[in-house]
Design an enzyme around this catalytic site. Structure first.
Site, mmCIF file in Angstrom:
data_model
loop_
_atom_site.group_PDB
_atom_site.id
_atom_site.type_symbol
_atom_site.label_atom_id
_atom_site.label_comp_id
_atom_site.label_asym_id
_atom_site.label_seq_id
_atom_site.Cartn_x
_atom_site.Cartn_y
_atom_site.Cartn_z
ATOM 1 N N TRP A 1 4.860 6.163 -8.382
ATOM 2 C CA TRP A 1 4.195 5.616 -7.291
ATOM 3 C C TRP A 1 3.683 6.553 -6.124
ATOM 4 O O TRP A 1 2.836 6.484 -5.419
ATOM 5 C CB TRP A 1 4.864 4.245 -6.685
ATOM 6 C CG TRP A 1 4.853 3.204 -7.767
ATOM 7 C CD1 TRP A 1 5.706 2.737 -8.628
ATOM 8 C CD2 TRP A 1 3.664 2.226 -7.966
ATOM 9 N NE1 TRP A 1 5.314 1.713 -9.323
ATOM 10 C CE2 TRP A 1 3.946 1.798 -9.305
ATOM 11 C CE3 TRP A 1 2.231 2.495 -7.571
ATOM 12 C CZ2 TRP A 1 2.952 0.925 -9.751
ATOM 13 C CZ3 TRP A 1 1.295 1.793 -8.173
ATOM 14 C CH2 TRP A 1 1.582 0.751 -9.373
ATOM 15 N N ASP B 1 6.018 2.843 1.689
ATOM 16 C CA ASP B 1 5.618 1.873 0.612
ATOM 17 C C ASP B 1 6.742 1.055 0.155
ATOM 18 O O ASP B 1 7.372 1.578 -0.692
ATOM 19 C CB ASP B 1 4.882 2.409 -0.510
ATOM 20 C CG ASP B 1 4.645 1.482 -1.811
ATOM 21 O OD1 ASP B 1 4.611 0.293 -1.618
ATOM 22 O OD2 ASP B 1 4.116 2.026 -2.825
ATOM 23 N N LYS C 1 6.631 -8.524 -5.646
ATOM 24 C CA LYS C 1 8.102 -8.298 -5.891
ATOM 25 C C LYS C 1 9.070 -9.372 -5.229
ATOM 26 O O LYS C 1 9.707 -10.143 -5.823
ATOM 27 C CB LYS C 1 8.156 -6.718 -5.957
ATOM 28 C CG LYS C 1 7.660 -6.208 -6.737
ATOM 29 C CD LYS C 1 6.854 -5.009 -6.211
ATOM 30 C CE LYS C 1 5.846 -4.243 -7.187
ATOM 31 N NZ LYS C 1 6.173 -3.913 -8.566
#
Lengths: 360, 360
Positions: free
Chosen positions: A102, A172, A196
């Site tokens: 990511w 993030d 999430k």
């Protein structure tokens, strides 16, 4: 089928009581004669829903008054572009920590907008650890330092907050937000895709220190323009109202669970149990350095990957869903976000022990 | 409260049967043991939902094979930036028709990315008509021609498709898509925020002629990069899965109603009735030139605006919701999208007649 234990990495499990409430209110929202999906975002009823969600989130995270909270679209991937577009200008460098899939995507996107400085990388260690801060090459003139506190795919997590001096820290937090208390004041920008720990996919929470909203390029798209969205209370364009509403239900549920201190206790216990079991097995293995292991995403591999298929099939049959590892790394992964109950981890361990006994 | 008639401009009414189905499936999706909101977008079950929605939409709109259909985030406002970023480069002009509030916003956003040529404007007519095509100043070298087939705020609609030769035509169809058959082959790009005729807010449908996907700048954010999203089946980032699923239910409902030919018949009848009533009243007035009147959004003003408040209050009490005109123009507006039944229009007319009798 009765409710399964859902270990998906995202979209992921939601609290059962939240789903039941959403179901009860689905066609007629609290006597309004219409669904929350059908309401004007500028109407009194939805504005109250939106405002309460923001206040509850602020209370949960203890967000200081000099930070704005935005409810946007486009996910973390949208923010990979929005962050440089809002914070960088004039060829200024942007510092990035490279710790896995990511952060790699965030770096690739930022490179479209200006020079990226890689502060440190754990690539040569297979992204199985966090680079030692004593060797980081921070640029004191950088627009910001970006990092990924939890790498969802690698299952690697920072258990400390990077020290960046006067350079704003950008995080993030898609797969770790709300899993424990954080000190928001340590950050310049925090962003998180909802799917999430917050709510359904399609909502993105962005928390921005107010003084950083002045530093933007001319070409930032309006929908991710922090200052413009702040001025319009995240309603410069039509927000994803249903996702915002559902996130609000999740925030209420979190408050009922004792807030983030309560969640931290449960989450740490869930993770500890699972790693303990894996570490004490000859059959399963977690590749991540112990000090960098994620509380949220626990990847593990079987001694014989020829057994992966039957592991997954039997797990499904036992009501344990979403355990397949990311296609880029293979193996298994148990994502154990807030809404995955401790009983799910217990059931998983029991299943893994049984499978090991039958196949080892 | 029992279900009201909802005339909101967007988010707007959804078909009651769609909401009932969403409610029934909310906590346990077709026996999967979890909600559709909790599923991986890459799992078999959601992939089937997503694929069926696309196929149904293609069938409804009769989309030719050389067009891709994308399910993105960010709404029409997101596309105001995405269109120039994907289609324009190297200082090429972009042609825009200026017909009201929404085309104005599209123009303002495009100006961030390159030179905009205003083909024609109805500003001097109070945006109450469509400029005569014989006076349009089209640039034959433009990257594209952009227009807004239906202006949601002004209630103004094109009842013809602009002729632009070899220059691709781009249309913001947010408030008119699926209200009647269209000839997709006349367009280069069609985009639409979902929250009027497609589904919940937070989903954006973009239909792109395949050959136009090559012409993009280097700095297009990945989430709205048409070619990248096409390559990844709209899943380069996590899509808004619940909204996509719900849009699929709306597409199934539309098919049951006889498709877009069936909807066109109903929609035209609904609009005709309401305009006929307004035109034959001394008390209500619609400011739009008859040839440019929208089937979807019917603004009307009362002879005495001091009565606006009691009109809205009494309408609410009578179960007629969302009639307040946009804050920028005042007065009233009845948005009568696909999911607003003919009975709602009948009830509105009855109420208006009664109100007129009591107050004229």
């Amino acid at each position: 089928m009765s409710r399964v234990f859902n270990f998906s990495a995202g979209p992921a499990a939601l609290p059962e009581s939240v789903l039941q409430r959403a179901q009860a209110e689905c066609a007629d929202f609290r006597g309004a004669g219409m669904s929350v999906m059908e309401m004007s975002h500028r109407g009194k009823i939805f504005m109250e829903v939106a405002e309460k969600a923001e206040q509850d989130l602020r209370r949960l995270l203890n967000v200081p008054d000099d930070y704005v909270v935005l409810f946007l679209q486009g996910g973390a991937t949208g923010q990979f572009a929005a962050v440089p577009l809002n914070l960088q200008s004039g060829g200024q460098a942007m510092d990035y920590l490279d710790t896995g899939a990511w952060s790699g995507k965030a770096i690739k996107e930022a490179q479209k907008y200006g020079p990226v400085n890689i502060v440190a990388s754990s690539q040569s260690h297979g992204y199985a650890s966090i680079p030692d801060p004593s060797a980081w090459k921070l640029d004191p003139g950088a627009a910001y330092v970006h990092y990924t506190p939890n790498e969802t795919i690698g299952g690697v997590e920072f258990h400390f907050v990077p020290e960046t001096g006067n350079v704003p820290l950008v995080a993030d937090m898609s797969s770790t937000i709300l899993s424990r208390p954080i000190d928001v004041a340590r950050y310049g920008v925090i962003y998180a895709g909802a799917q999430k720990n917050i709510g359904p996919a399609g909502l993105t929470v962005v928390i921005v220190r107010r003084d950083l909203m002045e530093r933007k390029s001319a070409a930032v798209p309006a929908v991710v323009d922090y200052a413009l969205q702040d001025k319009n209370e995240s309603m410069y364009n039509t927000p994803p109202t249903f996702a915002w509403y559902l996130a609000g239900l999740v925030f209420e549920w979190l408050t009922e669970q004792g807030g983030l201190a309560g969640m931290a206790e449960i989450n740490e216990r869930k993770a500890r149990k699972l790693y303990h079991f894996v570490d004490n097995s000859e059959f399963y293995r977690n590749p991540v350095e112990p000090s960098a292991r994620s509380w949220m995403n626990v990847p593990f591999i079987l001694a014989d990957d020829a057994l992966d298929g039957s592991f997954l099939k039997q797990a499904e049959d036992a009501g344990l869903s979403g355990l397949k590892g990311h296609r880029s790394v293979g193996g298994m992964r148990a994502s154990i976000y807030n809404a995955v109950p401790e009983a799910a981890v217990d059931a998983l361990i029991e299943f893994m022990a049984d499978f090991e006994q039958r196949h080892a």
